[in-house]
Scaffold this motif. Structure first.
Motif, PDB file in Angstrom:
ATOM      1  N   MET A   1       0.841  -1.202   0.000  1.00 22.33           N
ATOM      2  CA  MET A   1       0.000   0.000   0.000  1.00 22.33           C
ATOM      3  C   MET A   1       0.875   1.251   0.000  1.00 22.33           C
ATOM      4  SD  MET A   1      -3.011   1.071   2.683  1.00 22.33           S
ATOM      5  CE  MET A   1      -3.966  -0.355   2.161  1.00 22.33           C
ATOM      6  N   ARG A   2       0.460   2.246  -0.754  1.00 23.85           N
ATOM      7  CA  ARG A   2       1.196   3.500  -0.792  1.00 23.85           C
ATOM      8  C   ARG A   2       1.105   4.201   0.560  1.00 23.85           C
ATOM      9  NH1 ARG A   2       4.149   3.392  -5.548  1.00 23.85           N
ATOM     10  NH2 ARG A   2       2.810   3.086  -7.354  1.00 23.85           N
ATOM     11  N   GLU A   3       2.240   4.721   1.018  1.00 22.39           N
ATOM     12  CA  GLU A   3       2.254   5.426   2.296  1.00 22.39           C
ATOM     13  C   GLU A   3       1.937   6.899   2.090  1.00 22.39           C
ATOM     14  OE1 GLU A   3       5.260   6.235   6.104  1.00 22.39           O
ATOM     15  OE2 GLU A   3       5.889   4.954   4.424  1.00 22.39           O
ATOM     16  N   ILE A   4       1.124   7.440   2.983  1.00 21.68           N
ATOM     17  CA  ILE A   4       0.810   8.866   2.966  1.00 21.68           C
ATOM     18  C   ILE A   4       1.693   9.540   4.000  1.00 21.68           C
ATOM     19  CG2 ILE A   4      -0.969  10.625   3.271  1.00 21.68           C
ATOM     20  CD1 ILE A   4      -3.063   8.461   2.657  1.00 21.68           C
ATOM     21  N   ASN A   5       2.675  10.297   3.544  1.00 20.30           N
ATOM     22  CA  ASN A   5       3.562  11.016   4.450  1.00 20.30           C
ATOM     23  C   ASN A   5       3.923  12.360   3.834  1.00 20.30           C
ATOM     24  OD1 ASN A   5       5.646  10.467   2.524  1.00 20.30           O
ATOM     25  ND2 ASN A   5       6.046   8.494   3.518  1.00 20.30           N
ATOM     26  N   GLU A   6       4.647  13.161   4.596  1.00 15.16           N
ATOM     27  CA  GLU A   6       4.965  14.509   4.141  1.00 15.16           C
ATOM     28  C   GLU A   6       5.849  14.501   2.900  1.00 15.16           C
ATOM     29  OE1 GLU A   6       3.532  17.247   5.155  1.00 15.16           O
ATOM     30  OE2 GLU A   6       2.358  15.977   6.501  1.00 15.16           O
ATOM     31  N   GLN A   7       6.721  13.531   2.800  1.00 11.34           N
ATOM     32  CA  GLN A   7       7.585  13.433   1.622  1.00 11.34           C
ATOM     33  C   GLN A   7       6.758  13.181   0.362  1.00 11.34           C
ATOM     34  OE1 GLN A   7      10.581  10.384   1.892  1.00 11.34           O
ATOM     35  NE2 GLN A   7      11.608  11.017   0.015  1.00 11.34           N
ATOM     36  N   ALA A   8       5.802  12.267   0.471  1.00 12.81           N
ATOM     37  CA  ALA A   8       4.945  11.960  -0.677  1.00 12.81           C
ATOM     38  C   ALA A   8       4.092  13.164  -1.052  1.00 12.81           C
ATOM     39  CB  ALA A   8       4.062  10.768  -0.363  1.00 12.81           C
ATOM     40  N   ILE A   9       3.563  13.837  -0.056  1.00 10.90           N
ATOM     41  CA  ILE A   9       2.740  15.017  -0.307  1.00 10.90           C
ATOM     42  C   ILE A   9       3.552  16.119  -0.966  1.00 10.90           C
ATOM     43  CG2 ILE A   9       1.463  16.883   0.828  1.00 10.90           C
ATOM     44  CD1 ILE A   9       0.513  14.759   2.866  1.00 10.90           C
ATOM     45  N   GLN A  10       4.775  16.323  -0.498  1.00 15.25           N
ATOM     46  CA  GLN A  10       5.633  17.355  -1.068  1.00 15.25           C
ATOM     47  C   GLN A  10       5.964  17.057  -2.527  1.00 15.25           C
ATOM     48  OE1 GLN A  10       6.506  20.252   0.197  1.00 15.25           O
ATOM     49  NE2 GLN A  10       7.689  20.804  -1.626  1.00 15.25           N
ATOM     50  N   LEU A  11       6.250  15.795  -2.824  1.00 13.58           N
ATOM     51  CA  LEU A  11       6.553  15.411  -4.209  1.00 13.58           C
ATOM     52  C   LEU A  11       5.365  15.686  -5.118  1.00 13.58           C
ATOM     53  CD1 LEU A  11       8.237  14.027  -6.421  1.00 13.58           C
ATOM     54  CD2 LEU A  11       7.284  11.843  -5.643  1.00 13.58           C
ATOM     55  N   VAL A  12       4.187  15.268  -4.690  1.00 14.66           N
ATOM     56  CA  VAL A  12       2.990  15.474  -5.499  1.00 14.66           C
ATOM     57  C   VAL A  12       2.715  16.964  -5.685  1.00 14.66           C
ATOM     58  CG1 VAL A  12       0.500  15.175  -5.553  1.00 14.66           C
ATOM     59  CG2 VAL A  12       1.958  13.248  -4.961  1.00 14.66           C
ATOM     60  N   ALA A  13       2.887  17.753  -4.633  1.00 12.44           N
ATOM     61  CA  ALA A  13       2.664  19.200  -4.732  1.00 12.44           C
ATOM     62  C   ALA A  13       3.606  19.832  -5.751  1.00 12.44           C
ATOM     63  CB  ALA A  13       2.850  19.845  -3.363  1.00 12.44           C
TER      64      ALA A  13
ATOM     65  N   HIS B   1      -8.188  19.791  -3.916  1.00  9.98           N
ATOM     66  CA  HIS B   1      -6.879  20.447  -3.905  1.00  9.98           C
ATOM     67  C   HIS B   1      -6.083  20.119  -2.642  1.00  9.98           C
ATOM     68  CE1 HIS B   1      -8.150  22.477  -7.469  1.00  9.98           C
ATOM     69  NE2 HIS B   1      -9.081  23.169  -6.859  1.00  9.98           N
ATOM     70  N   ASP B   2      -6.627  19.259  -1.805  1.00 16.71           N
ATOM     71  CA  ASP B   2      -5.947  18.834  -0.582  1.00 16.71           C
ATOM     72  C   ASP B   2      -5.323  17.471  -0.854  1.00 16.71           C
ATOM     73  OD1 ASP B   2      -5.523  17.462   1.976  1.00 16.71           O
ATOM     74  OD2 ASP B   2      -6.587  19.153   2.891  1.00 16.71           O
ATOM     75  N   TYR B   3      -3.994  17.435  -0.962  1.00 17.98           N
ATOM     76  CA  TYR B   3      -3.316  16.206  -1.361  1.00 17.98           C
ATOM     77  C   TYR B   3      -3.572  15.063  -0.384  1.00 17.98           C
ATOM     78  CZ  TYR B   3      -0.965  19.550  -4.359  1.00 17.98           C
ATOM     79  OH  TYR B   3      -0.714  20.546  -5.270  1.00 17.98           O
ATOM     80  N   ARG B   4      -3.574  15.360   0.894  1.00 18.95           N
ATOM     81  CA  ARG B   4      -3.807  14.308   1.881  1.00 18.95           C
ATOM     82  C   ARG B   4      -5.213  13.716   1.710  1.00 18.95           C
ATOM     83  NH1 ARG B   4      -1.122  12.721   6.293  1.00 18.95           N
ATOM     84  NH2 ARG B   4       0.267  14.537   6.157  1.00 18.95           N
ATOM     85  N   GLU B   5      -6.213  14.575   1.485  1.00 16.34           N
ATOM     86  CA  GLU B   5      -7.573  14.070   1.291  1.00 16.34           C
ATOM     87  C   GLU B   5      -7.676  13.222   0.027  1.00 16.34           C
ATOM     88  OE1 GLU B   5     -10.961  16.588   1.711  1.00 16.34           O
ATOM     89  OE2 GLU B   5     -10.082  17.735   3.352  1.00 16.34           O
ATOM     90  N   ILE B   6      -7.013  13.660  -1.040  1.00 13.79           N
ATOM     91  CA  ILE B   6      -7.029  12.884  -2.285  1.00 13.79           C
ATOM     92  C   ILE B   6      -6.405  11.515  -2.059  1.00 13.79           C
ATOM     93  CG2 ILE B   6      -6.247  12.762  -4.682  1.00 13.79           C
ATOM     94  CD1 ILE B   6      -6.120  15.871  -4.620  1.00 13.79           C
ATOM     95  N   MET B   7      -5.243  11.511  -1.404  1.00 19.63           N
ATOM     96  CA  MET B   7      -4.543  10.250  -1.146  1.00 19.63           C
ATOM     97  C   MET B   7      -5.361   9.328  -0.245  1.00 19.63           C
ATOM     98  SD  MET B   7      -0.682  11.663  -0.508  1.00 19.63           S
ATOM     99  CE  MET B   7       0.382  12.209  -1.855  1.00 19.63           C
ATOM    100  N   GLN B   8      -5.971   9.878   0.775  1.00 21.63           N
ATOM    101  CA  GLN B   8      -6.787   9.065   1.675  1.00 21.63           C
ATOM    102  C   GLN B   8      -7.983   8.455   0.949  1.00 21.63           C
ATOM    103  OE1 GLN B   8      -7.578  11.939   4.770  1.00 21.63           O
ATOM    104  NE2 GLN B   8      -5.829  11.286   6.014  1.00 21.63           N
ATOM    105  N   ALA B   9      -8.577   9.219   0.046  1.00 26.21           N
ATOM    106  CA  ALA B   9      -9.702   8.702  -0.732  1.00 26.21           C
ATOM    107  C   ALA B   9      -9.251   7.573  -1.654  1.00 26.21           C
ATOM    108  CB  ALA B   9     -10.345   9.825  -1.534  1.00 26.21           C
TER     109      ALA B   9
END
Length: 275
Positions: free
Chosen positions: A1-13, A216-224
């Motif tokens: 499973m893909r991990e949701i962390n600050e590094q992943a969010i920063q890359l996507v942003a 536009h919220d990366y964490r919400e998109i990833m969680q969904a």
């Protein structure tokens, strides 16, 4: 499973910002195309291509790859920008958008562009295509997932709801439909043209897990997307609230930017805001 962390969010942003910059550049160079809905979908598409999907640019026909179908085919610039950034074709090609002889036309063509899974444009056909892909995965006993992105105005098409009904009936849990819900279409506000509301309730009625998020919220998109992966026995719909023209203040929430490209001065203004 893909991990949701600050590094992943920063890359996507960071990728989403590059995608938006490339959208502006290519549309400015082309002098035509669909700006508003391409920008509103950039964060969703960045999450898909740079966090969620199992794909390999070196093997575009890899049988186990995840599939993405741009049902709102007129937003081709956001798809082209993501594919180029991912490495499916040279980024220099983006400058040839809508030019004679270019593979990058106003709607994506799977016969000409590496990474494009379906030739879309006629609204409603993309989710139908994605439903068929997900059903094929089940028949062939394959684990790949299928993602499709729809516009909210596209939901006025009856063909959309036929596909939604079929996918729910078939319990296609490998299918995820994301609605880019920016509230505007080419003729104006969604509610004034032909409201498809209640959108979320309609998906639920057809046996879809339905999630409502900030697109536009990366964490919400990833969680969904993570929730969709864990859900069995039914497809998932993600109704993502977005802003048309997101990232460029003079374009945001303005229907006139649906199908208009920026001129040279507007390109510079937009890029200055996106840097």
């Amino acid at each position: 499973m893909r991990e949701i962390n600050e590094q992943a969010i920063q890359l996507v942003a960071e990728k989403a910002q590059v995608i938006r910059q490339d959208i502006i550049k290519m549309l400015g160079e082309a002098g035509s195309g669909h700006t508003g809905g391409s920008l509103s979908a950039a964060d969703i598409v960045a999450c898909l291509y740079f966090w969620e999907m199992h794909i390999d640019p070196a093997r575009p026909q890899w049988e186990e790859r995840d599939r993405f179908v741009l049902s709102k085919g007129h937003a081709a610039p956001v798809l082209y920008a993501a594919l180029a950034e991912k490495g499916f074709f040279p980024k220099a090609e983006l400058a040839r958008l809508r030019k004679i002889g270019s593979p990058l036309q106003g709607h994506p063509d799977m016969r000409k562009v590496s990474g494009v899974e379906a030739s879309t444009g006629s609204l409603g056909q993309g989710i139908s295509w994605a439903t068929g892909m997900a059903l094929a995965a089940r028949i062939d006993s394959r684990d790949y997932r299928v993602y499709t992105l729809l516009g909210d105005g596209e939901l006025e098409e009856g063909l959309v709801w036929e596909a939604v009904m079929a996918a729910g009936h078939q319990r296609l849990d490998q299918l995820v439909a994301i609605v880019d819900y920016n509230g505007l279409q080419i003729d104006g506000p969604l509610g004034e043209v032909l409201s498809p509301e209640p959108i979320a309730d309609k998906f639920r009625a057809f046996n879809w897990q339905t999630l409502e998020i900030n697109g536009h919220d990366y964490r919400e998109i990833m969680q969904a997307l993570s929730s969709a992966r864990q859900t069995k026995g039914r497809p998932t719909a993600i109704v993502a609230r977005t802003i048309k023209g997101r990232g460029c203040s003079f374009m945001e929430n303005r229907a006139e930017w649906h199908g208009v490209a920026p001129n040279r001065e507007q390109v510079e203004e937009a890029l200055s805001e996106l840097r």
